[in-house]
Design a protein around this motif. Sequence first.
Motif, PDB file in Angstrom:
ATOM      1  N   TYR A  37      11.221  -0.461   0.922  1.00 17.69           N
ATOM      2  CA  TYR A  37      10.181   0.561   1.062  1.00 17.69           C
ATOM      3  C   TYR A  37       8.886   0.001   1.576  1.00 17.69           C
ATOM      4  N   ALA A  59       6.393  12.022   1.797  1.00 19.67           N
ATOM      5  CA  ALA A  59       5.896  10.880   1.027  1.00 19.67           C
ATOM      6  C   ALA A  59       6.247  11.025  -0.450  1.00 19.67           C
ATOM      7  N   HIS A 110       0.867  -1.174   0.000  1.00 22.20           N
ATOM      8  CA  HIS A 110       0.000   0.000   0.000  1.00 22.20           C
ATOM      9  C   HIS A 110       0.904   1.223   0.000  1.00 22.20           C
ATOM     10  N   VAL A 130       2.027   3.985   2.742  1.00 22.98           N
ATOM     11  CA  VAL A 130       3.120   3.771   3.689  1.00 22.98           C
ATOM     12  C   VAL A 130       4.193   4.858   3.567  1.00 22.98           C
ATOM     13  N   HIS A 131       4.311   5.465   2.410  1.00 25.57           N
ATOM     14  CA  HIS A 131       5.315   6.522   2.237  1.00 25.57           C
ATOM     15  C   HIS A 131       5.033   7.694   3.184  1.00 25.57           C
ATOM     16  N   GLU A 132       3.765   8.022   3.369  1.00 26.66           N
ATOM     17  CA  GLU A 132       3.424   9.106   4.288  1.00 26.66           C
ATOM     18  C   GLU A 132       3.643   8.665   5.735  1.00 26.66           C
ATOM     19  N   LEU A 133       3.343   7.419   6.046  1.00 26.73           N
ATOM     20  CA  LEU A 133       3.598   6.915   7.398  1.00 26.73           C
ATOM     21  C   LEU A 133       5.095   6.900   7.706  1.00 26.73           C
ATOM     22  N   ARG A 134       5.885   6.493   6.721  1.00 24.54           N
ATOM     23  CA  ARG A 134       7.337   6.427   6.918  1.00 24.54           C
ATOM     24  C   ARG A 134       7.948   7.796   7.163  1.00 24.54           C
ATOM     25  N   ARG A 188      10.978  -3.532  -2.873  1.00 21.73           N
ATOM     26  CA  ARG A 188       9.779  -3.722  -2.036  1.00 21.73           C
ATOM     27  C   ARG A 188      10.177  -3.852  -0.578  1.00 21.73           C
TER      28      ARG A 188
END
Length: 163
Positions: free
Chosen positions: A163, A25, A11, A14-18, A160
Amino acid sequence: MPVAAGVPPIHFGVHELRTGSADGARADFEQMLAQLASATNPNIRMIAANPGDWRIDAFAGDLGGAITVWQSKYFMPKTTPSQSDQIRKSLTNALKAAAANGHTITLWILCIPSSMDGPATSWWDGWKKRQEREHGLVIELWDETTLVKKLQSPEGDQVRRAY
């Protein structure tokens, strides 16, 4: 008790969560795309996001000749016609920069972490054909479906995992 099978689902939120922000993100997604392109294409390079990036996020080739460009747009959770202007401007500005700086774009790949809704898909299909005909280049779309497939491939597995 349910048991998960296979690899964890992908999904792109996850970039924004990371990173903790939408701006983070976008940069994280762009880095992931460069790594994914590099997994299957030799000599991928990035251009620093700075005045003078020529609307290139990542590219293969020689800036004195023909290049393939990967352009990322972090459109989440879906891509709608409201983002079509950003897409148009990205290609237009990349082509202007190419003409001004002595290189030619032969393949332009738009990378988005989401799927397009119906109206956006209809717009994209028509716009893509017109731009290819008008500018003599090939345009591809790496959307959510394509990106997941590439990340699940043996070549994309390390990206994968990272990230």
